[in-house]
Design a protein around this motif. Structure first.
Motif, PDB file in Angstrom:
ATOM      1  N   GLU A 198       0.830  -1.207   0.000  1.00 23.44           N
ATOM      2  CA  GLU A 198       0.000   0.000   0.000  1.00 23.44           C
ATOM      3  C   GLU A 198       0.865   1.259   0.000  1.00 23.44           C
ATOM      4  O   GLU A 198       0.566   2.234  -0.703  1.00 23.44           O
ATOM      5  N   ASN A 199       1.956   1.218   0.772  1.00 20.82           N
ATOM      6  CA  ASN A 199       2.876   2.363   0.804  1.00 20.82           C
ATOM      7  C   ASN A 199       3.547   2.562  -0.547  1.00 20.82           C
ATOM      8  O   ASN A 199       3.708   3.703  -1.010  1.00 20.82           O
ATOM      9  N   TRP A 200       3.939   1.454  -1.175  1.00 20.26           N
ATOM     10  CA  TRP A 200       4.589   1.551  -2.482  1.00 20.26           C
ATOM     11  C   TRP A 200       3.625   2.048  -3.560  1.00 20.26           C
ATOM     12  O   TRP A 200       4.024   2.756  -4.474  1.00 20.26           O
ATOM     13  N   ILE A 201       2.372   1.659  -3.440  1.00 19.67           N
ATOM     14  CA  ILE A 201       1.373   2.142  -4.391  1.00 19.67           C
ATOM     15  C   ILE A 201       1.242   3.662  -4.271  1.00 19.67           C
ATOM     16  O   ILE A 201       1.137   4.379  -5.278  1.00 19.67           O
ATOM     17  N   GLN A 202       1.286   4.161  -3.033  1.00 22.37           N
ATOM     18  CA  GLN A 202       1.234   5.608  -2.822  1.00 22.37           C
ATOM     19  C   GLN A 202       2.462   6.293  -3.414  1.00 22.37           C
ATOM     20  O   GLN A 202       2.372   7.384  -3.978  1.00 22.37           O
ATOM     21  N   SER A 203       3.618   5.636  -3.308  1.00 24.70           N
ATOM     22  CA  SER A 203       4.868   6.246  -3.768  1.00 24.70           C
ATOM     23  C   SER A 203       5.078   6.125  -5.275  1.00 24.70           C
ATOM     24  O   SER A 203       5.551   7.059  -5.925  1.00 24.70           O
ATOM     25  N   GLY A 257       2.737   4.025  -7.551  1.00 18.88           N
ATOM     26  CA  GLY A 257       1.536   3.808  -8.332  1.00 18.88           C
ATOM     27  C   GLY A 257       1.761   2.951  -9.569  1.00 18.88           C
ATOM     28  O   GLY A 257       2.395   1.899  -9.518  1.00 18.88           O
ATOM     29  N   ALA A 262      -6.527  -1.439  -4.844  1.00 18.44           N
ATOM     30  CA  ALA A 262      -6.186  -0.179  -5.525  1.00 18.44           C
ATOM     31  C   ALA A 262      -6.568  -0.206  -7.005  1.00 18.44           C
ATOM     32  O   ALA A 262      -6.353   0.777  -7.728  1.00 18.44           O
TER      33      ALA A 262
END
Length: 317
Positions: free
Chosen positions: A211-216, A218, A242
């Motif tokens: 989830e953190n990597w998706i925020q960073s 995408g 996501a």
């Protein structure tokens, strides 16, 4: 590897341990009445909250019952210090052999030295230590990662961005799977590792990390390599939530039942099969031979196999 905390699993594990204990007691009585000496093998496992490790141990129990030996199993609970103390206890009990599923490469090594100094054969199963034991039974973790990363490279045509989710840092599987993955990445200069971090073999931690990597990053992420299925499935959940799963390849290792079902559904692109049954059985066979002073293989390597939808039926039970 998979961490399990459900009430169902805890109950099942308790019943399994209870059954094993009852069976050992029956076997002990039998050996006392016929006068034969029964071999006693001490077993210390990395974590009995980990599905793959439990699968290895289940096969040890099965093989021990078939061969009429007694297993004394303890859970190191991921603590190398506790594991060394457990081996010291086995030495004090004068067991005939020890099987260790090491917590760490370095910190579990003193246990090997202590067993060998006491002239008790010690067999490492599934994972390794810096100190060389009497024998090793497992698989080549470097190769498992090569298989996974080659699959990713092929699917991406050698071009794209990859993130890697590590297992517990300092454990042999984590070190070797990172090594194997980086070896393949070096062969593809246009395949970039843009992030890598540990989730300690845990699904929930991997989901949070993803989830953190998706925020960073995408949609910049093209593929995920997870060091085990549990973390791979955590990554799949985060990507699915996501709305990105259809655009990102996810590959992991172990081929546990949940992962095989995910491959069948198409949510997990591939997994790499590691044979828990053979590891457990071969560890017991090697321990028996070593305890009896018979010839045995110093290293038993069981091959990994790539699992995709194309060959899935071979692995489903």
């Amino acid at each position: 590897m998979r961490r399990i905390s459900s009430p169902f699993f805890s109950t099942a594990l308790f019943i399994s341990v209870l059954f094993t204990s009852c069976n050992q007691a029956t076997t002990s009585e039998k050996s006392q009445t016929d006068g034969s000496k029964k071999l006693v093998v001490g077993v210390t496992m990395l974590s009995m909250q980990n599905e793959f490790i439990v699968n290895v141990h289940d096969e040890m129990v099965k093989k021990a019952q078939e061969t009429g030996i007694e297993l004394l199993t303890v859970d190191a609970e991921r603590s190398a210090l506790k594991q060394v103390e457990q081996v010291e206890s086995f030495i004090a009990q004068k067991v005939d052999a020890i099987i260790m599923n090491p917590c760490e490469v370095e910190a579990s090594s003193p246990a090997v030295a202590k067993a060998l100094a006491a002239k008790i054969p010690i067999i490492n199963v599934n994972s390794e230590t810096r100190s060389k034991p009497s024998a090793f039974v497992g698989s080549d973790d470097v190769e498992s990662a090569r298989i996974a990363m080659r699959y990713i490279a092929d699917k991406l045509g050698g071009i794209g961005n990859v993130v890697m989710i590590h297992g517990y840092m300092g454990q042999a599987a984590q070190l070797k799977r990172e090594q194997g993955a980086r070896e393949i990445l070096k062969q593809y200069p246009n395949l970039k590792l843009i992030a890598n971090q540990t989730a300690e073999w845990d699904r929930a931690k991997a989901m949070s990390l993803m989830e953190n990597w998706i925020q960073s990053f995408g949609p910049k992420i093209n593929a995920v390599f997870a060091h085990n299925d549990e973390m791979g499935l955590g990554a799949v959940k985060a990507l699915t939530d996501a709305g990105l799963k259809d655009k990102i390849i996810v590959v992991s290792i172990d081929a546990i039942p949940d992962a095989l079902q995910a491959v069948k559904k198409g949510t997990l692109d591939a997994t790499v099969f590691q044979n828990a049954e053979q590891q457990g059985a071969k560890a017991i066979e090697t321990a028996i031979k070593a305890a009896k002073g018979q010839a045995y293989d110093k290293e038993t390597l069981i091959p990994f196999q790539l699992v995709t939808k194309d060959n899935l039926d071979k692995f489903l039970k």
